[in-house]
Every structure is written in C-alpha cells, then in structure tokens.
Design an enzyme around this catalytic site. Structure first.
Site, PDB file in Angstrom:
ATOM      1  N   TYR A 167      -6.420  -0.894  -6.771  1.00 55.98           N
ATOM      2  CA  TYR A 167      -5.792  -2.116  -6.268  1.00 55.98           C
ATOM      3  C   TYR A 167      -5.087  -1.892  -4.936  1.00 55.98           C
ATOM      4  O   TYR A 167      -4.905  -0.767  -4.494  1.00 55.98           O
ATOM      5  CB  TYR A 167      -4.892  -2.784  -7.297  1.00 55.98           C
ATOM      6  CG  TYR A 167      -3.704  -2.071  -7.884  1.00 55.98           C
ATOM      7  CD1 TYR A 167      -3.119  -0.954  -7.317  1.00 55.98           C
ATOM      8  CD2 TYR A 167      -3.118  -2.577  -9.053  1.00 55.98           C
ATOM      9  CE1 TYR A 167      -2.012  -0.360  -7.879  1.00 55.98           C
ATOM     10  CE2 TYR A 167      -2.008  -1.986  -9.623  1.00 55.98           C
ATOM     11  CZ  TYR A 167      -1.457  -0.882  -9.036  1.00 55.98           C
ATOM     12  OH  TYR A 167      -0.349  -0.301  -9.613  1.00 55.98           O
ATOM     13  N   GLU A 168      -4.733  -2.994  -4.295  1.00 55.86           N
ATOM     14  CA  GLU A 168      -4.200  -3.017  -2.926  1.00 55.86           C
ATOM     15  C   GLU A 168      -5.158  -2.390  -1.915  1.00 55.86           C
ATOM     16  O   GLU A 168      -4.754  -1.725  -0.959  1.00 55.86           O
ATOM     17  CB  GLU A 168      -2.826  -2.336  -2.854  1.00 55.86           C
ATOM     18  CG  GLU A 168      -1.749  -3.042  -3.642  1.00 55.86           C
ATOM     19  CD  GLU A 168      -1.626  -4.520  -3.292  1.00 55.86           C
ATOM     20  OE1 GLU A 168      -1.947  -4.906  -2.161  1.00 55.86           O
ATOM     21  OE2 GLU A 168      -1.228  -5.298  -4.171  1.00 55.86           O
ATOM     22  N   GLY A 169      -6.433  -2.611  -2.128  1.00 53.01           N
ATOM     23  CA  GLY A 169      -7.459  -2.039  -1.257  1.00 53.01           C
ATOM     24  C   GLY A 169      -7.931  -0.728  -1.829  1.00 53.01           C
ATOM     25  O   GLY A 169      -7.159   0.238  -1.896  1.00 53.01           O
ATOM     26  N   ARG A 212       0.819  -1.209   0.000  1.00 51.89           N
ATOM     27  CA  ARG A 212       0.000   0.000   0.000  1.00 51.89           C
ATOM     28  C   ARG A 212       0.854   1.261   0.000  1.00 51.89           C
ATOM     29  O   ARG A 212       0.525   2.235  -0.687  1.00 51.89           O
ATOM     30  CB  ARG A 212      -0.957  -0.023   1.195  1.00 51.89           C
ATOM     31  CG  ARG A 212      -2.117  -0.971   0.975  1.00 51.89           C
ATOM     32  CD  ARG A 212      -2.973  -1.220   2.195  1.00 51.89           C
ATOM     33  NE  ARG A 212      -4.112  -2.059   1.823  1.00 51.89           N
ATOM     34  CZ  ARG A 212      -4.981  -2.577   2.679  1.00 51.89           C
ATOM     35  NH1 ARG A 212      -4.840  -2.341   3.977  1.00 51.89           N
ATOM     36  NH2 ARG A 212      -5.975  -3.328   2.247  1.00 51.89           N
TER      37      ARG A 212
END
Length: 592
Positions: free
Chosen positions: A438-440, A297
């Site tokens: 992406y990545e949350g 992140r």
C-alpha cells in the site's frame, strides 16, 4: 511478548545517522530545543509498552466488525485511542497555530516507529490522519482549516485517504467517482472506493475523508482529478456535528494481516450524493493528494522499521530462552540456548542491522523534510526538499522490504513455534506483508526513484549524496580503528557500484527507458544498502567518540552490515546493468 523502545539506538540514529544534531547546530530548526527529544521518546516508549503493545494480539484475534453500516473496532481500541489523544500524541508535529505542539517531523517519525512496533494496526490510523493534516494545511481554504484542522491535529477527528477503486489501483487516472457542482459552492460526490484504511470506526465522533473524484467536464486521466473533503458528519456553524453525510462503509476486507485495522469499501451516493468541499483547485487533485501520499510513504516505511524491531526483540528473547542441542565447545551439561549456535547469531545480527539501516534512512528522510520547511535560507530549503524527495521512495520501499525480511527471520528463529499463532511471531510476518504494497507498491517506488528522483536534475541530488557518503567512508578509513576491519573498503566498493549504476540508468532513461525500468527494483535495493551501510558507519564513528563500549558495539554492527549486505552491491549493479535484456526477453516465456 513485551515491547521496549530501543531509545539509545533511536537517539543515535536520529542525532547522528540522520543528521538532526548537525541541522540543529546549523540553525535550521530555529529555537527547537533538542534536549526534549529524549524525554518525548521515553514517554512514547512507556505509552507504547503500557497501552498499545498489550492490545496487539487482542486486535489481531478479534479483528473488526461491520453491522448496520457501522464498524466496531477490537476490544480496548476506543479507550486506547482516547488515552492517546488526551496524552497529546496525535498533536506532536501539528502546527501550534491550530493546537499542535510544533515539534519537528523527525521527532514524530521516531514516535511513529514506536507506535508501529507496539501495535502497527493501531498506529496506522494516526499515520493517515497526519497525511490528511498535511493536505488540508497545504491546500485547503481558510474556512475549511478553521473547521477541521484543529480537530484533526488534536486527534478528536481522524482522516482517511480515498484513491483506490476496483478498476483504478496504481492507475489513479482511471477512477470513475463523480463530483457534481452544487449551487452553494459545495459538491455532490457519487461512487465507490475500496481498500480504505480506517474508512469507518468507533474511536472518534467524526471522520474526515479526502476523496479523489472527477468533474463532468474534467479532462481525461490524472489531469482531470480533483480532491474533496467529505466529513462523515456535516459540521454546523457553531462547530457541533450535524446530519450524517452520504458516505458509508458497505464492506470490510478479511485480510492476511492487520486484522485490527478496518479496510473498508466506501459507498457515496445512495442518498443523493455525499456533500464534499474542494481542496485546492478543480482538476488539480493529484498535486494535493501527493502531499498526503509523500507523508504517508514515509510513515509506511516507519511501519516497516517498527515491525522489524518488534520481530527482532521477540526473536532475541526467544533465542535466549529456547534450549536446543549442544553448541560446539560448550562446557555445560545440558542443552544450550539456541543463541549459542552460529547460524542463529547470524540471523539475529541480520535482523538487527537491517532494522538499524532502515531506521536511519527513514529518520534522515524526516530531517530533510523538516529542513525543507524550517530553514531560513531558501537555497537550503530547496536542497533539503530535493534530498527529501530522493529519499522518500527509498525510505518506503527499502524499509518495508526489510520489515518483511526481518519478520520472516523472526519466524525462522522460532522454528516450529514461529508457525504457531500463539507466539506472535507469525502476526509480525502477516502484518508486515501489506507495507510493501500500500501507499504505492515497492515496484512503483523504484520506478519513481529512477524516472523522477534520479532523472529530475540529471542526477545532481544523487551525486551530491554520494559525495557525502564518500566522506563518511574516508573518515572510517582514516580512523585507524582495527575493529572496522574492511568496512571502509566494502562501503567504498558499494558506493562505486551505486555511482556506476546511477550513470548507466541516466543514459538508458534517454535512450532505452524500458532497460532502465527493468533495473529499477535492484537499483533501489543497491541504493538502500549503500546508503544504510554508510549511515551505520557514521553512527559508529559518533558512538565511538562518545562512549567506548557503545562505540565498539556499533562498530561491530557497521562491520557486519558492510561484510554481509554492502558486499552484494557489485552483484546488484550487474543485475541493474546486465539483467535488462533477460527481463525484457522474458515476454516469450511468460505465456499461459
């Protein structure tokens, strides 16, 4: 369009805005010599400009290809990656015990910005490998570390993170990939994953996949998920590569952007099941995976910074060259460069200061994560860990939102030519879009900020940070520098709005959690704006004390941010505290 790493801005942000210099002077970095930072970033800038940047549009136009379950990357990609690893760039922050250089994460963060600015699709591959290294180092057995860690740190092998399935995106607990125990202590994994970045490619001999799966007797939901290491090729006892494992790319996505980054559908089990090895303990995979995700992140936030800076550099160059119309008061005989027009100046300044604020927030996150593992005092480490946890969702979401906004402005400054692919402005806009997803997703980052990070210790981490930011404002106000104009007052108002919003959300978390969640995204934006504005002011104070000319430039940047973005804080506060009813009432409107 060439790329040049903005070394002076990066060093100012790293040393002063993010606090690296103070942390080194406090002894938190041990025997690290900060004098090498400039040399490392200079070399990174040269490699990025000479090797990676020329491949950016090449990769965008050629994309990747899948044939016979093997992905082929764009022309020049394998050679660039070979040169990358030979130069030692993958090993910058790797542990010295396994062949890494042992440099701080903060230095690697600055390098990540450079790779992302030069060629974000290329830089995405080592970003995920770094996350794989973190998970293996933190949770893997000594036997697995002996086999895989040095190869990952050197970059000889790359890593992937495999969570998502068609029915299990953000809801990881819904995944269906299965793992069966084997007699030899390994596992057999069957199932399919989608949206797997660099799930297959031709740049390395082996790929080390980190895959979430569920054992037959596992509890439901996230409590029943385990993490497994699955190599593309099995490794023999002597370290050589053995048989092909039963994990293959069976599809690649055709995407809006990031064309040169292979996004794969991965299938396991066509030939009896992929052989995997447990990372950590059974049914404790989410804890292990979060080690990967938190690292990733921050990396994605730095992608936002990198794309923003590249878009700004290109827009600035275009605005200096493109002539159109006569500026008011112009004494020339022909058309003026569009940079002479106030509205173009405004857009360029927005691009510049937003990028600078996002950069410093990301660097500050990296410094906190460094201190959390490097400081000698346990109390200092714990406090830094809390600071790093607090800043991570802001670094990811605020910086990627900025990447999108700045790339948008870059297209706008190019006018009609920005809509034409040949200029490259559109590519930055397309590439930036995925970073907020992406990545949350950024909405999930906002939820994490409010429910976990703000609520974790009754807001103590937030209010301690607010005290530090208030001290910066005090120093701005007592500097008596007329060039700051109303910067201090604007930032003080922003901090007041952040303080009140934080207290309101803490109350609502206990009494009306949906009200708190409805305000999570504007709260994150408010936090990022107040934090970024204060950090830019702190950099301006530092630059002002070291160099009059540089100081004046950074004071102007801090003032612009305060008067353009920090002033939005009271409105964002109102959106947080007064907008919840409107959001929750929308259910009656949102019908087919």
């Amino acid at each position: 369009m060439t790329y040049r790493a903005p070394l002076n801005d990066m060093l100012l942000a790293l040393n002063h805005g993010a606090g690296l210099k103070a942390a080194v002077e406090a002894g938190h970095y041990g025997d690290f010599d900060p004098d090498i930072t400039t040399a490392v970033l200079e070399e990174a800038g040269k490699f990025a400009a000479d090797v990676l940047a020329p491949l950016n549009q090449v990769g965008d136009r050629n994309g990747v290809k899948l044939a016979d379950r093997q992905v082929t990357t764009a022309p020049g990609w394998p050679d660039a990656y070979k040169r990358w690893t030979e130069a030692g760039w993958n090993a910058v922050s790797g542990s010295e015990a396994h062949g890494g250089q042992g440099l701080p994460l903060a230095i690697n963060a600055a390098c990540t910005e450079v790779w992302s600015a030069a060629n974000v699709a290329f830089g995405l591959c080592p970003l995920l490998t770094l996350s794989a290294i973190e998970a293996l180092d933190a949770h893997g057995s000594d036997a697995l570390k002996d086999i895989y860690l040095a190869k990952l740190i050197s970059g000889e092998w790359t890593g992937t993170m495999q969570l998502t399935e068609p029915q299990a995106g953000s809801d990881v607990g819904a995944l269906r990939t299965r793992a069966e125990r084997a007699a030899d202590g390994s596992y057999r994994i069957t199932g399919a994953k989608i949206f797997i970045t660099y799930g297959d490619h031709d740049m390395t001999d082996n790929i080390v996949h980190f895959v979430l799966a569920r054992l037959p007797d596992a509890p439901a939901g996230t409590k029943g998920i385990s993490l497994f290491l699955i190599p593309k090729f099995l490794v023999n006892e002597d370290g050589s590569l053995g048989a092909r494992n039963d994990i293959y790319a069976t599809g690649i996505e055709h995407k809006l952007g990031m064309h040169a980054s292979p996004t794969c559908t991965m299938t396991m089990g066509d030939e009896g099941g992929a052989i995997g090895y447990l990372i950590g303990e059974e049914n404790a995979g989410m804890r292990c995976m979060f080690t990967m995700m938190n690292q990733a992140r921050l990396g994605v936030g730095l992608e936002g910074v990198g794309v923003a800076d590249r878009a700004y550099q290109q827009a600035l160059s275009y605005a200096q060259e493109r002539k159109q119309g006569r500026a008011i008061g112009s004494k020339g005989t022909g058309s003026d460069a569009i940079i002479a027009h106030p509205d173009v100046k405004r857009m360029l300044m927005q691009m510049r200061v937003l990028t600078a604020a996002a950069r410093t927030i990301c660097y500050a996150t990296a410094v906190a994560l460094d201190v959390a593992v490097r400081a000698k005092d346990a109390g200092v480490r714990a406090e830094a860990a809390a600071r790093g946890a607090l800043l991570t969702p802001i670094a990811k979401a605020f910086s990627t939102d900025i990447g999108n906004e700045v790339a948008y402005l870059g297209v706008q400054i190019h006018g009609g030519m920005g809509f034409i692919e040949e200029t490259g402005a559109a590519q930055h806009y397309r590439d930036a879009r995925i970073t907020a997803i992406y990545e949350g997703t950024n909405g999930i980052q906002a939820i994490d900020l409010v429910t976990r990070k703000l609520g974790a210790n009754g807001g103590a981490s937030v209010f301690k940070l607010l005290d530090e930011l208030t001290d910066i404002v005090r120093r701005v106000e007592t500097s008596n520098d007329p060039a700051f104009v109303t910067t201090g007052a604007k930032l003080r108002d922003a901090l007041g709005a952040l303080d009140r919003s934080s207290r309101w959300l803490l109350e609502k978390l206990a009494t009306a959690p949906n009200d708190a969640l409805a305000g999570a995204t504007p709260y994150l934006r408010l936090f990022g704006s107040a934090l970024g504005g204060c950090m830019l002011a702190n950099e301006a104070l530092a630059a002002r004390s070291e160099n009059e000319t540089e100081g004046a430039r950074h004071v102007a940047l801090a003032r612009f941010f305060a008067e353009t973005f920090a002033v939005q804080a009271p409105s964002l506060e109102k959106t947080v505290t007064d907008g919840a009813d409107a959001v929750l009432a929308a259910e009656a409107v949102l019908v087919a």
